[in-house]
Design an enzyme around this catalytic site. Sequence first.
Site, PDB file in Angstrom:
ATOM      1  N   ASN A   1       0.883  -1.210   0.044  1.00 48.86           N
ATOM      2  CA  ASN A   1      -0.142   0.037  -0.204  1.00 48.86           C
ATOM      3  C   ASN A   1       0.929   1.195  -0.129  1.00 48.86           C
ATOM      4  O   ASN A   1       1.873   1.411   0.480  1.00 48.86           O
ATOM      5  CB  ASN A   1      -0.998   0.070   1.125  1.00 48.86           C
ATOM      6  CG  ASN A   1      -2.279  -0.733   0.848  1.00 48.86           C
ATOM      7  OD1 ASN A   1      -2.720  -0.614  -0.165  1.00 48.86           O
ATOM      8  ND2 ASN A   1      -2.640  -1.335   1.924  1.00 48.86           N
TER       9      ASN A   1
ATOM     10  N   TYR B   1     -13.938   2.459   2.210  1.00 50.32           N
ATOM     11  CA  TYR B   1     -13.168   3.515   2.451  1.00 50.32           C
ATOM     12  C   TYR B   1     -13.948   4.938   2.192  1.00 50.32           C
ATOM     13  O   TYR B   1     -13.611   5.997   2.587  1.00 50.32           O
ATOM     14  CB  TYR B   1     -11.838   3.328   1.705  1.00 50.32           C
ATOM     15  CG  TYR B   1     -10.876   2.647   2.322  1.00 50.32           C
ATOM     16  CD1 TYR B   1     -10.238   2.728   3.333  1.00 50.32           C
ATOM     17  CD2 TYR B   1     -10.959   1.168   1.858  1.00 50.32           C
ATOM     18  CE1 TYR B   1      -9.107   1.916   3.923  1.00 50.32           C
ATOM     19  CE2 TYR B   1      -9.985   0.118   2.575  1.00 50.32           C
ATOM     20  CZ  TYR B   1      -9.084   0.755   3.618  1.00 50.32           C
ATOM     21  OH  TYR B   1      -8.426  -0.168   4.144  1.00 50.32           O
TER      22      TYR B   1
HETATM   23  P1  NAD Z   1       4.048  -6.087   7.976  1.00 50.91           P
HETATM   24  O1  NAD Z   1       4.312  -4.883   8.776  1.00 50.91           O
HETATM   25  O2  NAD Z   1       3.984  -7.528   8.670  1.00 50.91           O
HETATM   26  O3  NAD Z   1       5.239  -6.204   6.976  1.00 50.91           O
HETATM   27  C1  NAD Z   1       5.542  -7.228   6.019  1.00 50.91           C
HETATM   28  C2  NAD Z   1       6.724  -7.384   6.102  1.00 50.91           C
HETATM   29  O4  NAD Z   1       7.504  -6.469   5.166  1.00 50.91           O
HETATM   30  C3  NAD Z   1       7.721  -7.473   7.468  1.00 50.91           C
HETATM   31  O5  NAD Z   1       7.883  -8.786   7.649  1.00 50.91           O
HETATM   32  C4  NAD Z   1       8.789  -6.583   7.300  1.00 50.91           C
HETATM   33  O6  NAD Z   1       9.921  -6.762   7.894  1.00 50.91           O
HETATM   34  C5  NAD Z   1       9.156  -6.338   5.773  1.00 50.91           C
HETATM   35  N1  NAD Z   1       9.751  -5.049   5.275  1.00 50.91           N
HETATM   36  C6  NAD Z   1       9.716  -4.057   5.641  1.00 50.91           C
HETATM   37  N2  NAD Z   1      10.428  -3.466   4.870  1.00 50.91           N
HETATM   38  C7  NAD Z   1      11.011  -4.229   3.852  1.00 50.91           C
HETATM   39  C8  NAD Z   1      11.522  -3.860   2.562  1.00 50.91           C
HETATM   40  N3  NAD Z   1      12.090  -2.800   2.508  1.00 50.91           N
HETATM   41  N4  NAD Z   1      11.882  -4.939   1.770  1.00 50.91           N
HETATM   42  C9  NAD Z   1      11.594  -6.182   2.214  1.00 50.91           C
HETATM   43  N5  NAD Z   1      10.695  -6.378   3.254  1.00 50.91           N
HETATM   44  C10 NAD Z   1      10.211  -5.266   3.968  1.00 50.91           C
HETATM   45  O7  NAD Z   1       2.971  -5.581   7.083  1.00 50.91           O
HETATM   46  P2  NAD Z   1       1.444  -6.463   6.601  1.00 50.91           P
HETATM   47  O8  NAD Z   1       0.495  -6.023   7.608  1.00 50.91           O
HETATM   48  O9  NAD Z   1       1.677  -7.737   6.399  1.00 50.91           O
HETATM   49  O10 NAD Z   1       1.357  -5.744   5.408  1.00 50.91           O
HETATM   50  C11 NAD Z   1       2.323  -5.822   4.154  1.00 50.91           C
HETATM   51  C12 NAD Z   1       1.835  -4.799   3.317  1.00 50.91           C
HETATM   52  O11 NAD Z   1       0.683  -5.212   2.429  1.00 50.91           O
HETATM   53  C13 NAD Z   1       1.607  -3.222   3.814  1.00 50.91           C
HETATM   54  O12 NAD Z   1       1.969  -2.388   2.814  1.00 50.91           O
HETATM   55  C14 NAD Z   1       0.278  -3.087   3.885  1.00 50.91           C
HETATM   56  O13 NAD Z   1      -0.517  -1.895   3.636  1.00 50.91           O
HETATM   57  C15 NAD Z   1      -0.213  -4.185   2.539  1.00 50.91           C
HETATM   58  N6  NAD Z   1      -1.589  -4.750   2.400  1.00 50.91           N
HETATM   59  C16 NAD Z   1      -2.362  -4.263   1.424  1.00 50.91           C
HETATM   60  C17 NAD Z   1      -3.735  -5.063   1.194  1.00 50.91           C
HETATM   61  C18 NAD Z   1      -4.327  -4.677  -0.055  1.00 50.91           C
HETATM   62  O14 NAD Z   1      -5.329  -4.810  -0.085  1.00 50.91           O
HETATM   63  N7  NAD Z   1      -3.513  -4.510  -1.202  1.00 50.91           N
HETATM   64  C19 NAD Z   1      -3.992  -5.920   2.223  1.00 50.91           C
HETATM   65  C20 NAD Z   1      -3.218  -5.932   3.260  1.00 50.91           C
HETATM   66  C21 NAD Z   1      -1.977  -5.408   3.421  1.00 50.91           C
HETATM   67  C1  G6P Z   2      -7.913  -3.525   3.999  1.00 45.49           C
HETATM   68  C2  G6P Z   2      -7.287  -3.067   2.539  1.00 45.49           C
HETATM   69  C3  G6P Z   2      -5.814  -3.192   2.719  1.00 45.49           C
HETATM   70  C4  G6P Z   2      -5.478  -2.482   4.183  1.00 45.49           C
HETATM   71  C5  G6P Z   2      -5.911  -3.422   5.189  1.00 45.49           C
HETATM   72  C6  G6P Z   2      -5.668  -3.061   6.703  1.00 45.49           C
HETATM   73  O1  G6P Z   2      -8.800  -4.259   3.835  1.00 45.49           O
HETATM   74  O2  G6P Z   2      -7.837  -3.589   1.521  1.00 45.49           O
HETATM   75  O3  G6P Z   2      -5.222  -2.335   1.892  1.00 45.49           O
HETATM   76  O4  G6P Z   2      -4.172  -2.355   4.266  1.00 45.49           O
HETATM   77  O5  G6P Z   2      -7.051  -3.991   4.906  1.00 45.49           O
HETATM   78  O6  G6P Z   2      -5.569  -4.159   7.476  1.00 45.49           O
HETATM   79  P1  G6P Z   2      -5.389  -3.887   8.970  1.00 45.49           P
HETATM   80  O7  G6P Z   2      -5.648  -5.152   9.569  1.00 45.49           O
HETATM   81  O8  G6P Z   2      -3.780  -3.994   8.605  1.00 45.49           O
HETATM   82  O9  G6P Z   2      -5.857  -2.642   9.840  1.00 45.49           O
HETATM   83 MN    MN Z   3      -6.618  -2.645  -0.058  1.00 45.27          MN
END
Ligand code: NAD
Ligand code: G6P
Ligand code: MN
Length: 432
Positions: A147, A252
């Site tokens: 994100n 959102y």
């Molecule tokens: P998280 O905090 O668990 O991070 C995931 C991993 O990324 C961690 O293990 C961390 O050490 C690693 N990391 C940090 N910087 C890094 C780098 N420079 N290179 C490689 N790895 C690195 O996060 P999460 O809650 O699992 O979410 C991960 C990402 O996915 C976030 O950006 C979040 O917003 C996104 N996300 C997107 C959606 C979506 O709908 N597209 C849904 C959920 C989460």
């Molecule tokens: C949503 C979105 C993600 C967002 C996430 C946050 O469903 O689609 O883009 O990052 O949930 O979830 P969290 O559990 O990390 O608040």
């Molecule tokens: Mn999303």
Amino acid sequence: GLKIATIGGGSSYTPELIEGYIKRKDELPIKEIWLVDIQEGKEKLEIVGNLAKRMVEEAGLDWEVHLTLNRREALKDADFVTTQFRVGLLDARIKDERIPLSYGILGQETNGAGGIFKAFRTIPVILEIVEEMKELCPDAWLVNFTNPAGMVTEAVMKYGNYEKVVGLCNVPIGHNMLESKLLGKNPEELRFVYAGINHHHWHRIYDKNGKEITKEVIDKLFSNNANIMENIKFIPFIEEQIRDLEMLPCGYHQYYYLTDDMVKKELDEFAKNSTRAEVVKKLEEELFEIYKDPNLKHKPEQLSKRGGAYYSDAACELISSIYNDKRTDMVVSTRNNGALADLPYDCVVEVSSIITASGPQPLNFGKFKPAQRGLLQLMKAMEEVTIEAAVTGNYGKALQAFILNPLIPSGNIAKKLLDEMLVVHKKYLPQF
Ligand code: NAD
Ligand code: G6P
Ligand code: MN
Ligand code: MN
């Protein structure tokens, strides 16, 4: 066999990704899965990576699961690269949410000032990854969840000049599941048509015979007081306004259609030190305790408390659709190319698309009514300026993005907030 690399492999969502691959073992000839992380994420990577290995073994598969801190080794000759990393980890997200709220301004992971700063931190890293991909796996598809997913995907296309990229989000899936449930149907019995940008899209619904039933679903939404996303505190929309849209908003939109009410709710959480990022930090600790159990060999139920539930499954379906030219109808972030007449051709939109071997073919949506068009064009312009600021480190552009953003008041309060956030996130903002 396929080599798939996942950057940010230590994420708590990884078991869902692995489960998604296992479900599709007959359509995806996987040979190697590489989970990459950074030093700060080493412990998480090991815990969740070992669970991934147990899951694969339990499924009786001979896939290799590699855990590494060496990104180049993971990218080398990869067929698909998925990204789910969080630059600055959850502590940066806590700041993104809490600092704006300390000014009485909305604080959210992907919206308002927090979302802009997440873009500022993430875009330099994704552009670095793209450069490595051009060298090490120039034919690979990049499936991005990181994100703000829409802006990150647009940065890859426009500034990384890398075409084989698709952005994904679970919000449309969440809507499909909830709304079909409200109608007492399976999602497959309905057709959903989405258009907009990531976390800012609207949709229509049709039944099996092609009859539009959007109005009926709006009725159900209000009569059931139904909430969509785990991660967004629920405040019901105002019925008359939604009916006037003649489309369903996404979860959102609460931040844009009910701004004052949402800020009030968030300020309560701020006062109790229980902003979403702080809640997620605890949730994540619990999840990793569960993942440590050597007898655990499946994705645990508790993961569904995270807002992103089902997103990794969408990634696996996307990969399979590209690999097998399945022509699945999916909602993705992809280049507009005229599908949304109200937005520039070269920008990234989130839109219903047919997923082919040569990537997503966005379905032509046409034009929005003024109510959607106005907000959408503003939001897209705000994204374009944010991306440009993230790439160039230009202060004037960063301030411009803040002032354009409808969730941030303009003027000197915007400047003060921007300046404070630039200081606290300095470590992750080499471009500024
Ligand atoms: P998280 O905090 O668990 O991070 C995931 C991993 O990324 C961690 O293990 C961390 O050490 C690693 N990391 C940090 N910087 C890094 C780098 N420079 N290179 C490689 N790895 C690195 O996060 P999460 O809650 O699992 O979410 C991960 C990402 O996915 C976030 O950006 C979040 O917003 C996104 N996300 C997107 C959606 C979506 O709908 N597209 C849904 C959920 C989460
Ligand atoms: C949503 C979105 C993600 C967002 C996430 C946050 O469903 O689609 O883009 O990052 O949930 O979830 P969290 O559990 O990390 O608040
Ligand atoms: Mn999303
Ligand atoms: Mn503003």
